[in-house]
Motif scaffolding. Sequence first.
Motif, PDB file in Angstrom:
ATOM      1  N   LEU A  13      46.653  66.647  41.051  1.00 16.32           N
ATOM      2  CA  LEU A  13      46.759  65.508  41.955  1.00 16.32           C
ATOM      3  C   LEU A  13      47.658  64.457  41.341  1.00 16.32           C
ATOM      4  CD1 LEU A  13      45.703  64.094  44.538  1.00 16.32           C
ATOM      5  CD2 LEU A  13      43.859  63.156  43.131  1.00 16.32           C
ATOM      6  N   CYS A  14      48.802  64.198  41.971  1.00 19.14           N
ATOM      7  CA  CYS A  14      49.708  63.129  41.553  1.00 19.14           C
ATOM      8  C   CYS A  14      50.120  63.258  40.088  1.00 19.14           C
ATOM      9  CB  CYS A  14      49.072  61.762  41.791  1.00 19.14           C
ATOM     10  SG  CYS A  14      48.684  61.452  43.517  1.00 19.14           S
ATOM     11  N   GLY A  15      50.275  64.474  39.596  1.00 19.70           N
ATOM     12  CA  GLY A  15      50.734  64.664  38.229  1.00 19.70           C
ATOM     13  C   GLY A  15      49.640  64.640  37.187  1.00 19.70           C
ATOM     14  N   PHE A  16      48.415  64.321  37.581  1.00 18.41           N
ATOM     15  CA  PHE A  16      47.294  64.332  36.660  1.00 18.41           C
ATOM     16  C   PHE A  16      46.381  65.485  37.017  1.00 18.41           C
ATOM     17  CE2 PHE A  16      48.802  60.038  36.590  1.00 18.41           C
ATOM     18  CZ  PHE A  16      48.709  59.679  35.263  1.00 18.41           C
ATOM     19  N   TYR A  17      45.618  65.972  36.051  1.00 20.65           N
ATOM     20  CA  TYR A  17      44.692  67.052  36.311  1.00 20.65           C
ATOM     21  C   TYR A  17      43.318  66.474  36.604  1.00 20.65           C
ATOM     22  CZ  TYR A  17      48.251  70.296  34.776  1.00 20.65           C
ATOM     23  OH  TYR A  17      49.407  71.008  34.665  1.00 20.65           O
ATOM     24  N   ALA A  18      42.726  66.964  37.700  1.00 22.41           N
ATOM     25  CA  ALA A  18      41.475  66.386  38.166  1.00 22.41           C
ATOM     26  C   ALA A  18      40.432  67.472  38.321  1.00 22.41           C
ATOM     27  CB  ALA A  18      41.685  65.664  39.495  1.00 22.41           C
ATOM     28  N   SER A  19      39.170  67.083  38.150  1.00 23.05           N
ATOM     29  CA  SER A  19      38.069  68.015  38.374  1.00 23.05           C
ATOM     30  C   SER A  19      36.977  67.297  39.135  1.00 23.05           C
ATOM     31  CB  SER A  19      37.524  68.542  37.048  1.00 23.05           C
ATOM     32  OG  SER A  19      36.998  67.491  36.279  1.00 23.05           O
ATOM     33  N   PRO A  20      36.332  67.997  40.070  1.00 22.40           N
ATOM     34  CA  PRO A  20      35.243  67.356  40.819  1.00 22.40           C
ATOM     35  C   PRO A  20      34.004  67.233  39.953  1.00 22.40           C
ATOM     36  CG  PRO A  20      35.441  69.649  41.450  1.00 22.40           C
ATOM     37  CD  PRO A  20      36.579  69.367  40.507  1.00 22.40           C
ATOM     38  N   LEU A  21      33.286  66.128  40.086  1.00 24.09           N
ATOM     39  CA  LEU A  21      32.017  65.953  39.397  1.00 24.09           C
ATOM     40  C   LEU A  21      30.918  66.330  40.376  1.00 24.09           C
ATOM     41  CD1 LEU A  21      32.688  62.573  37.622  1.00 24.09           C
ATOM     42  CD2 LEU A  21      32.644  64.831  36.597  1.00 24.09           C
ATOM     43  N   LEU A  22      30.114  67.307  40.028  1.00 24.56           N
ATOM     44  CA  LEU A  22      29.146  67.853  40.964  1.00 24.56           C
ATOM     45  C   LEU A  22      27.739  67.402  40.621  1.00 24.56           C
ATOM     46  CD1 LEU A  22      30.505  71.518  41.077  1.00 24.56           C
ATOM     47  CD2 LEU A  22      31.039  69.629  42.624  1.00 24.56           C
ATOM     48  N   GLY A  23      26.929  67.152  41.685  1.00 29.42           N
ATOM     49  CA  GLY A  23      25.514  66.891  41.493  1.00 29.42           C
ATOM     50  C   GLY A  23      25.178  65.450  41.216  1.00 29.42           C
ATOM     51  N   GLY A  24      23.971  65.056  41.636  1.00 28.28           N
ATOM     52  CA  GLY A  24      23.443  63.738  41.322  1.00 28.28           C
ATOM     53  C   GLY A  24      24.317  62.616  41.828  1.00 28.28           C
ATOM     54  N   ALA A  25      24.299  61.511  41.049  1.00 33.23           N
ATOM     55  CA  ALA A  25      25.029  60.309  41.459  1.00 33.23           C
ATOM     56  C   ALA A  25      26.524  60.514  41.441  1.00 33.23           C
ATOM     57  CB  ALA A  25      24.641  59.148  40.539  1.00 33.23           C
ATOM     58  N   GLU A  26      27.007  61.537  40.707  1.00 34.86           N
ATOM     59  CA  GLU A  26      28.443  61.735  40.585  1.00 34.86           C
ATOM     60  C   GLU A  26      29.012  62.606  41.701  1.00 34.86           C
ATOM     61  OE1 GLU A  26      30.067  60.073  38.587  1.00 34.86           O
ATOM     62  OE2 GLU A  26      28.465  59.335  37.297  1.00 34.86           O
ATOM     63  N   SER A  27      28.132  63.116  42.601  1.00 36.83           N
ATOM     64  CA  SER A  27      28.606  63.994  43.671  1.00 36.83           C
ATOM     65  C   SER A  27      29.633  63.268  44.528  1.00 36.83           C
ATOM     66  CB  SER A  27      27.426  64.436  44.541  1.00 36.83           C
ATOM     67  OG  SER A  27      27.873  65.262  45.591  1.00 36.83           O
ATOM     68  N   GLY A  28      30.706  63.981  44.883  1.00 32.00           N
ATOM     69  CA  GLY A  28      31.722  63.372  45.727  1.00 32.00           C
ATOM     70  C   GLY A  28      32.707  62.515  44.967  1.00 32.00           C
ATOM     71  N   ARG A  29      32.741  62.641  43.665  1.00 27.68           N
ATOM     72  CA  ARG A  29      33.705  61.899  42.859  1.00 27.68           C
ATOM     73  C   ARG A  29      34.599  62.871  42.091  1.00 27.68           C
ATOM     74  NH1 ARG A  29      30.403  56.806  40.140  1.00 27.68           N
ATOM     75  NH2 ARG A  29      29.465  56.024  42.061  1.00 27.68           N
ATOM     76  N   THR A  30      35.746  62.390  41.681  1.00 27.68           N
ATOM     77  CA  THR A  30      36.683  63.212  40.916  1.00 27.68           C
ATOM     78  C   THR A  30      37.010  62.508  39.613  1.00 27.68           C
ATOM     79  OG1 THR A  30      37.663  64.186  42.906  1.00 27.68           O
ATOM     80  CG2 THR A  30      38.985  64.241  40.891  1.00 27.68           C
ATOM     81  N   GLU A  31      37.016  63.278  38.530  1.00 28.05           N
ATOM     82  CA  GLU A  31      37.369  62.741  37.218  1.00 28.05           C
ATOM     83  C   GLU A  31      38.750  63.274  36.826  1.00 28.05           C
ATOM     84  OE1 GLU A  31      34.931  63.918  33.937  1.00 28.05           O
ATOM     85  OE2 GLU A  31      35.540  62.198  32.717  1.00 28.05           O
ATOM     86  N   ILE A  32      39.642  62.364  36.466  1.00 25.81           N
ATOM     87  CA  ILE A  32      40.972  62.731  36.000  1.00 25.81           C
ATOM     88  C   ILE A  32      41.007  62.519  34.490  1.00 25.81           C
ATOM     89  CG2 ILE A  32      43.433  62.191  36.100  1.00 25.81           C
ATOM     90  CD1 ILE A  32      43.082  61.420  38.974  1.00 25.81           C
ATOM     91  N   LYS A  33      41.466  63.531  33.768  1.00 24.82           N
ATOM     92  CA  LYS A  33      41.488  63.473  32.301  1.00 24.82           C
ATOM     93  C   LYS A  33      42.913  63.670  31.797  1.00 24.82           C
ATOM     94  CE  LYS A  33      36.876  65.570  31.799  1.00 24.82           C
ATOM     95  NZ  LYS A  33      36.117  66.681  31.166  1.00 24.82           N
ATOM     96  N   TRP A  34      43.211  63.012  30.685  1.00 21.49           N
ATOM     97  CA  TRP A  34      44.485  63.235  30.015  1.00 21.49           C
ATOM     98  C   TRP A  34      44.372  62.795  28.565  1.00 21.49           C
ATOM     99  CZ3 TRP A  34      43.490  59.078  33.100  1.00 21.49           C
ATOM    100  CH2 TRP A  34      43.797  57.813  32.589  1.00 21.49           C
ATOM    101  N   ASP A  35      45.322  63.235  27.764  1.00 20.37           N
ATOM    102  CA  ASP A  35      45.421  62.804  26.375  1.00 20.37           C
ATOM    103  C   ASP A  35      46.564  61.807  26.253  1.00 20.37           C
ATOM    104  OD1 ASP A  35      44.554  65.768  24.412  1.00 20.37           O
ATOM    105  OD2 ASP A  35      43.335  64.248  25.384  1.00 20.37           O
ATOM    106  N   GLU A  36      46.335  60.733  25.515  1.00 17.71           N
ATOM    107  CA  GLU A  36      47.370  59.730  25.300  1.00 17.71           C
ATOM    108  C   GLU A  36      47.710  59.700  23.814  1.00 17.71           C
ATOM    109  OE1 GLU A  36      47.421  55.919  27.510  1.00 17.71           O
ATOM    110  OE2 GLU A  36      47.128  55.041  25.531  1.00 17.71           O
ATOM    111  N   ALA A  37      48.972  59.890  23.498  1.00 17.52           N
ATOM    112  CA  ALA A  37      49.398  59.927  22.099  1.00 17.52           C
ATOM    113  C   ALA A  37      49.216  58.565  21.437  1.00 17.52           C
ATOM    114  CB  ALA A  37      50.858  60.356  22.015  1.00 17.52           C
ATOM    115  N   ILE A  38      48.676  58.582  20.212  1.00 19.65           N
ATOM    116  CA  ILE A  38      48.562  57.372  19.406  1.00 19.65           C
ATOM    117  C   ILE A  38      49.902  57.136  18.719  1.00 19.65           C
ATOM    118  CG2 ILE A  38      47.422  56.323  17.423  1.00 19.65           C
ATOM    119  CD1 ILE A  38      44.951  57.988  18.096  1.00 19.65           C
ATOM    120  N   SER A  39      50.465  55.964  18.926  1.00 22.26           N
ATOM    121  CA  SER A  39      51.755  55.641  18.310  1.00 22.26           C
ATOM    122  C   SER A  39      51.921  54.133  18.225  1.00 22.26           C
ATOM    123  CB  SER A  39      52.900  56.242  19.133  1.00 22.26           C
ATOM    124  OG  SER A  39      54.155  55.807  18.630  1.00 22.26           O
TER     125      SER A  39
END
Length: 240
Positions: A13-39
């Motif tokens: 999605l929009c250049g970022f990788y996303a995964s759906p959060l399933l179950g409980g209060a997080e149902s219907g939400r998407t989490e986008i994760k990435w690594d940011e270089a330390i510099s």
Amino acid sequence: MRIKHLIFSSFLLCGFYASPLLGGAESGRTEIKWDEAISPYAGGKPLDVVSIERVRQQANTARVLISQDKQCNNAFLYWLDSSSSNDFYQGVKHYFRLDNPPWKMGFAEIKSITIKNILGEITEVDAIVFPRELPYTLVNNPLSYDMLTEKYQETITLKIRTVNESTGQSLAIGCTSGDWPEQKVDQLTPGQSIVFSYNAADPYAPIWWAVDSVASSDNYPYKLKKSIIYPNMKSAGDSR
């Protein structure tokens, strides 16, 4: 814009990788994760030798030592006065004084050391030196992390003077924080390894060789894990 490396995928999605959060209060939400270089450098801005050298000097005072599950933050060396009960650090420095060329080795240039032999006032260590290169090379020759490691990492034997010739005091490792006990260098165990790292929670840690070409490499090791959670958008006609 800081350098980002995408690491997790379920939906794209929009250049970022996303995964759906399933179950409980997080149902219907998407989490986008990435690594940011330390510099310490702002991405895309031109660098010069003076800027890199300034960060290299800062790196000498910002190393994190790790050995046997103990951590020493902002490590330094000092002469330990065993006859004194106060906490005064004498002769604080951020380099090893050597009894062989190059005569002095700053913390910024060391990746790790392994204790080899304890020989009276001299301790021999096998040191992985990285990168053993001058700042102007990083400015004039863009290198990936793998190229930098391949060309400018080497293992050398250093002879560290651990007793002050004038006072007889012993060289010891000190820390501003962490769970590392006060320890003389010549009391380290042969075969013991010490990793020289950086603060992995500091997005601007003074990793002096982390220019854009290096920090943007897939195998660059110093990265912060980032994520963001947002509600899923309902599609047209979705009555749920």
